[in-house]
Design an enzyme around this catalytic site. Structure first.
Site, mmCIF file in Angstrom:
data_model
loop_
_atom_site.group_PDB
_atom_site.id
_atom_site.type_symbol
_atom_site.label_atom_id
_atom_site.label_comp_id
_atom_site.label_asym_id
_atom_site.label_seq_id
_atom_site.Cartn_x
_atom_site.Cartn_y
_atom_site.Cartn_z
ATOM 1 N N ASN A 9 0.825 -1.209 0.000
ATOM 2 C CA ASN A 9 0.000 0.000 0.000
ATOM 3 C C ASN A 9 0.853 1.251 0.000
ATOM 4 O O ASN A 9 2.042 1.213 0.346
ATOM 5 C CB ASN A 9 -0.861 0.077 1.279
ATOM 6 C CG ASN A 9 -1.945 -0.971 1.337
ATOM 7 O OD1 ASN A 9 -2.387 -1.471 0.302
ATOM 8 N ND2 ASN A 9 -2.374 -1.305 2.540
ATOM 9 N N ASP A 261 3.198 -5.409 12.486
ATOM 10 C CA ASP A 261 3.901 -5.942 11.307
ATOM 11 C C ASP A 261 5.391 -6.132 11.613
ATOM 12 O O ASP A 261 6.011 -7.091 11.143
ATOM 13 C CB ASP A 261 3.747 -4.989 10.122
ATOM 14 C CG ASP A 261 2.301 -4.872 9.669
ATOM 15 O OD1 ASP A 261 1.540 -5.833 9.858
ATOM 16 O OD2 ASP A 261 1.946 -3.810 9.126
ATOM 17 N N SER A 300 9.901 3.431 10.093
ATOM 18 C CA SER A 300 10.134 3.256 11.534
ATOM 19 C C SER A 300 10.763 1.909 11.881
ATOM 20 O O SER A 300 11.129 1.685 13.036
ATOM 21 C CB SER A 300 8.802 3.375 12.287
ATOM 22 O OG SER A 300 7.993 2.218 12.085
HETATM 23 O O1 RIB Z 1 -0.378 -2.590 9.780
HETATM 24 C C1 RIB Z 1 -0.190 -1.295 9.278
HETATM 25 C C2 RIB Z 1 -0.579 -1.255 7.830
HETATM 26 O O2 RIB Z 1 -1.949 -1.525 7.702
HETATM 27 C C3 RIB Z 1 -0.383 0.084 7.155
HETATM 28 O O3 RIB Z 1 0.908 0.246 6.608
HETATM 29 C C4 RIB Z 1 -1.497 0.106 6.130
HETATM 30 O O4 RIB Z 1 -1.051 0.102 4.809
HETATM 31 C C5 RIB Z 1 -2.373 -1.103 6.434
HETATM 32 O O5 RIB Z 1 -2.132 -2.145 5.572
#
Ligand code: RIB
Length: 325
Positions: A9, A261, A300
């Site tokens: 994204n 993530d 980050s």
């Molecule tokens: O987990 C964060 C992410 O969730 C963001 O970077 C956004 O793109 C969504 O996918």
């Protein structure tokens, strides 16, 4: 080798003092366009932690595609499996408040078109890792997951954004990662009585027959394997087969976007490198904490040397509870 099958994204980010109520219009800061997407984020976090990573996904042919991919190539992620589709690149609208908490709305765009065939001739081997999330079609990801498991690879599924998965659908995953809200949602979906994060982890691990890791923000993370138990009165016990816990770093968060993530990508990187589950979790929790100290998702994410330094500065962070993997 880690293969990430997931979303890519552009994050359109603005900051506010406090999130607006429905129907309210408020002023935000100037916006920034930042590369994001849960798949791309986890791929980059893993690469920065030292892993060899390839990403299978899709972007559009629009100007946002270059922004979306801008950190990945320089970060060492193999992008040969990223398709170009005649549809907009995925876009996430992100609002971050003064405490660092966010709301995110995703317009999937090209992510909706990702299929298992985009992985082409990718092969999986024993000890390799496939990392999945739920921002691209999971029915396609699970085809790859079955191939990966058959080859002796580990399959890690980040249950985000939350979807009420059935036991059958999640079966190809050997490790499920979720935050406490996702854990509560999944526990309710499979009929567990509402409980603490640790109780949910134990119940979900039994029902799904996999290792369940629940991230707890400033409280670190916990994991339950199939036979894990809680000590008396729900306390996490330091005994074989018990739920294990790792702490977060003591940090002041400015933006929590991408912290989950970071945890998932770094966990995958360390497991792929062959360390124990507890060690990988401690490393991933530290990396997740560090990511909250800077704005945005991908910019980050910490490099391996920074995680090492932070862990050394924090002293002894061995996990409590549970056996070594
Ligand atoms: O987990 C964060 C992410 O969730 C963001 O970077 C956004 O793109 C969504 O996918």
């Amino acid at each position: 080798m880690i293969t990430v099958f997931g979303s890519i994204n552009v994050d359109l980010v603005t900051r506010v003092d406090a999130h607006p109520r429905p129907g309210e219009t408020i002023a935000g800061s100037d916006y920034r366009l930042i590369p994001g997407g849960k798949g791309a984020n986890q791929a980059l976090a893993a690469a920065r932690a030292g892993a060899s990573v390839r990403l299978i996904g899709a972007v559009g042919t629009d100007a946002f595609a270059a922004v979306a991919l801008s950190e990945l190539g320089p970060g060492g992620v193999d992008l040969a499996g990223v398709a170009r589709r005649e549809t907009p690149t995925g876009l996430a609208l992100i609002v971050v408040d003064a405490t660092g908490e966010n709301t995110i709305v995703v317009a999937a765009g090209a992510n909706r078109s990702v299929v298992a065939a985009d992985a082409g001739a990718v092969t999986f081997g024993k000890g390799d890792t496939l990392l999945l999330q739920l921002e691209v079609p999971y029915a396609e990801g699970s085809k790859l997951a079955l191939r990966a498991r058959a080859a002796g690879s580990r399959v890690i599924l980040s249950v985000a954004p939350f979807r009420p998965l059935s036991v059958e659908a999640a079966a190809p995953a050997s490790i499920l990662i979720m935050n406490e809200h996702e854990a509560a949602g999944l526990a309710g979906h499979v009929g567990l009585t509402a409980g603490s994060a640790a109780e949910n982890a134990v119940g979900l691990a039994k029902i799904f027959g996999s290792t369940v890791i629940v991230t707890l923000g400033a409280e670190g993370a916990i994991a339950a394997e199939g036979g894990a138990t809680l000590g008396t009165e729900g306390v996490i016990a330091a005994e074989a087969g018990a739920v294990r816990r790792v702490p977060a770093l003591a940090v002041t968060p400015v933006d929590t976007t991408g912290a989950g993530d970071t945890f998932a990508g770094v966990l995958a990187a360390r497991l792929d490198a062959g360390v124990t589950l507890g060690e990988a979790m401690a490393y991933a929790a530290a990396a997740g904490s560090l990511s909250t100290t800077r704005e945005g998702a991908q910019p980050s994410f910490p490099m391996r040397a920074e995680i090492d330094a932070a862990l050394a500065a924090a002293g002894d962070r061995r996990p409590t509870g549970g056996r070594r993997a």
